[in-house]
Every structure is written in structure tokens, then in C-alpha cells.
Scaffold this motif. Structure first.
Motif, PDB file in Angstrom:
ATOM      1  N   LYS A 153       0.800  -1.136  -0.218  1.00 39.94           N
ATOM      2  CA  LYS A 153      -0.045  -0.121   0.169  1.00 39.94           C
ATOM      3  C   LYS A 153       0.968   1.310  -0.154  1.00 39.94           C
ATOM      4  CE  LYS A 153      -4.245  -0.911   2.165  1.00 39.94           C
ATOM      5  NZ  LYS A 153      -5.118  -0.523   3.245  1.00 39.94           N
ATOM      6  N   SER A 154       0.377   2.214  -0.637  1.00 38.11           N
ATOM      7  CA  SER A 154       1.150   3.626  -0.500  1.00 38.11           C
ATOM      8  C   SER A 154       0.920   4.305   0.707  1.00 38.11           C
ATOM      9  CB  SER A 154       0.437   4.650  -1.813  1.00 38.11           C
ATOM     10  OG  SER A 154      -0.808   5.005  -1.357  1.00 38.11           O
ATOM     11  N   PRO A 155       1.868   4.897   1.271  1.00 34.14           N
ATOM     12  CA  PRO A 155       1.559   5.719   2.562  1.00 34.14           C
ATOM     13  C   PRO A 155       0.433   6.407   2.770  1.00 34.14           C
ATOM     14  CG  PRO A 155       3.923   5.810   1.673  1.00 34.14           C
ATOM     15  CD  PRO A 155       3.021   5.357   0.546  1.00 34.14           C
ATOM     16  N   VAL A 156      -0.031   7.041   1.484  1.00 34.51           N
ATOM     17  CA  VAL A 156      -1.296   7.788   1.665  1.00 34.51           C
ATOM     18  C   VAL A 156      -2.330   7.046   1.827  1.00 34.51           C
ATOM     19  CG1 VAL A 156      -3.051   9.025   0.219  1.00 34.51           C
ATOM     20  CG2 VAL A 156      -0.447   9.667   0.092  1.00 34.51           C
ATOM     21  N   ALA A 157      -2.486   5.816   1.086  1.00 36.86           N
ATOM     22  CA  ALA A 157      -3.671   4.908   1.404  1.00 36.86           C
ATOM     23  C   ALA A 157      -3.712   4.075   2.785  1.00 36.86           C
ATOM     24  CB  ALA A 157      -3.541   3.549   0.387  1.00 36.86           C
ATOM     25  N   ALA A 158      -2.421   3.879   3.367  1.00 35.19           N
ATOM     26  CA  ALA A 158      -2.387   3.441   4.637  1.00 35.19           C
ATOM     27  C   ALA A 158      -2.797   4.411   5.752  1.00 35.19           C
ATOM     28  CB  ALA A 158      -1.060   3.060   4.895  1.00 35.19           C
ATOM     29  N   LEU A 159      -2.239   5.737   5.494  1.00 31.85           N
ATOM     30  CA  LEU A 159      -2.869   6.771   6.375  1.00 31.85           C
ATOM     31  C   LEU A 159      -4.204   7.192   6.222  1.00 31.85           C
ATOM     32  CD1 LEU A 159      -1.795   9.060   8.335  1.00 31.85           C
ATOM     33  CD2 LEU A 159      -1.680  10.586   6.200  1.00 31.85           C
ATOM     34  N   LEU A 194      -6.949   6.848   9.406  1.00 31.61           N
ATOM     35  CA  LEU A 194      -7.719   7.911   9.780  1.00 31.61           C
ATOM     36  C   LEU A 194      -9.316   7.558   9.631  1.00 31.61           C
ATOM     37  CD1 LEU A 194      -7.801  11.034  10.394  1.00 31.61           C
ATOM     38  CD2 LEU A 194      -8.072  11.464   7.918  1.00 31.61           C
ATOM     39  N   CYS A 195      -9.533   6.640   8.778  1.00 27.90           N
ATOM     40  CA  CYS A 195     -11.067   5.973   8.744  1.00 27.90           C
ATOM     41  C   CYS A 195     -11.428   5.132   9.767  1.00 27.90           C
ATOM     42  CB  CYS A 195     -10.923   5.201   7.372  1.00 27.90           C
ATOM     43  SG  CYS A 195     -12.382   4.191   7.235  1.00 27.90           S
ATOM     44  N   PHE A 196     -10.518   4.484  10.210  1.00 24.58           N
ATOM     45  CA  PHE A 196     -10.546   3.652  11.541  1.00 24.58           C
ATOM     46  C   PHE A 196     -10.816   4.468  12.708  1.00 24.58           C
ATOM     47  CE2 PHE A 196      -9.070   1.718  15.309  1.00 24.58           C
ATOM     48  CZ  PHE A 196      -9.905   0.609  15.400  1.00 24.58           C
ATOM     49  N   MET A 241     -17.991  13.151  11.912  1.00 26.34           N
ATOM     50  CA  MET A 241     -16.692  12.187  12.208  1.00 26.34           C
ATOM     51  C   MET A 241     -16.900  10.850  11.375  1.00 26.34           C
ATOM     52  SD  MET A 241     -15.520  12.708  15.898  1.00 26.34           S
ATOM     53  CE  MET A 241     -15.554  14.087  16.671  1.00 26.34           C
ATOM     54  N   ILE A 242     -18.051  10.183  11.531  1.00 27.21           N
ATOM     55  CA  ILE A 242     -18.259   9.029  10.799  1.00 27.21           C
ATOM     56  C   ILE A 242     -18.379   9.195   9.298  1.00 27.21           C
ATOM     57  CG2 ILE A 242     -20.107   7.265  10.567  1.00 27.21           C
ATOM     58  CD1 ILE A 242     -20.737   7.453  13.562  1.00 27.21           C
ATOM     59  N   VAL A 243     -18.925  10.224   9.005  1.00 29.00           N
ATOM     60  CA  VAL A 243     -19.128  10.472   7.579  1.00 29.00           C
ATOM     61  C   VAL A 243     -17.854  10.713   7.114  1.00 29.00           C
ATOM     62  CG1 VAL A 243     -19.854  12.127   5.735  1.00 29.00           C
ATOM     63  CG2 VAL A 243     -21.439  11.324   7.535  1.00 29.00           C
ATOM     64  N   LEU A 244     -16.927  11.671   7.591  1.00 35.09           N
ATOM     65  CA  LEU A 244     -15.638  11.849   7.079  1.00 35.09           C
ATOM     66  C   LEU A 244     -14.836  10.762   7.217  1.00 35.09           C
ATOM     67  CD1 LEU A 244     -14.819  15.210   8.878  1.00 35.09           C
ATOM     68  CD2 LEU A 244     -15.267  14.665   6.424  1.00 35.09           C
ATOM     69  N   THR A 250     -13.012   5.594   1.535  1.00 36.43           N
ATOM     70  CA  THR A 250     -13.191   5.640  -0.019  1.00 36.43           C
ATOM     71  C   THR A 250     -12.145   6.321  -0.501  1.00 36.43           C
ATOM     72  OG1 THR A 250     -15.706   5.801   0.456  1.00 36.43           O
ATOM     73  CG2 THR A 250     -14.973   6.258  -1.771  1.00 36.43           C
ATOM     74  N   ALA A 251     -11.586   7.206  -0.291  1.00 39.61           N
ATOM     75  CA  ALA A 251     -10.291   7.881  -0.904  1.00 39.61           C
ATOM     76  C   ALA A 251      -9.262   7.224  -0.963  1.00 39.61           C
ATOM     77  CB  ALA A 251     -10.219   9.346  -0.367  1.00 39.61           C
TER      78      ALA A 251
END
Length: 79
Positions: A7-13, A17-19, A59-62, A68-69
Motif C-alpha cells: 500500500k502507498s503511505p497515503v492509502a495506509a494513512l 484515519l478512517c478507522f 466524524m463517521i461521514v468523514l 473511500t479516498a
């Protein structure tokens, strides 16, 4: 042997953040509605007084948007 792409660092971050946002927002809503303890107590500092429920929903929506991003970045890197 084929190796799985890392995974790219952006995807891992974005996954982290999603979690944090989804679990923090969910635990905040449970605390407000049912009086349970805060599982992730730091999110109470992100919610202004009087607007806690709206803040936790946002927060949940973000968190869903960040997830998704992150998946879009991962899919784009594979093509």
C-alpha cells in the motif's frame, strides 16, 4: 512467485484515519445516547459543547470518505 503490491503511505494513512474517525464517532454516539464510557476518549475534544451528536455523525461521514479516498488511491495505483 507473485508479490502483492504494498500500500502507498497515503492509502495506509487514510485507512488509519478512517478507522479512528468511524470508531471514535461511533463510541461518541454510544456515549451520548446510552451513557457508555468513551472507547476513544480523545474525540470528545473534537466535539464542541452542545453539538456532540452532530460532531460524531460528521466524524463517521468523514471517516467513510477517507476510507473511500484511500481505496480509490489504491485502485488507481494498480492500474
Amino acid at each position: 512467485m507473485t508479490s502483492t503490491p504494498s500500500k502507498s503511505p497515503v492509502a495506509a494513512l487514510s485507512d488509519l484515519l478512517c478507522f479512528a474517525l468511524i470508531v471514535g464517532g461511533g463510541s461518541g454516539l454510544l456515549h451520548e445516547w446510552l451513557g457508555w464510557i468513551h472507547f476513544m476518549g480523545f474525540v470528545r475534544f473534537l466535539a464542541p459543547d452542545g453539538y456532540e451528536i452532530y460532531s460524531y455523525i460528521i466524524m463517521i461521514v468523514l471517516g467513510l470518505a477517507a476510507g473511500t479516498a484511500g481505496h480509490a488511491v489504491t485502485r488507481q495505483g494498480r492500474e
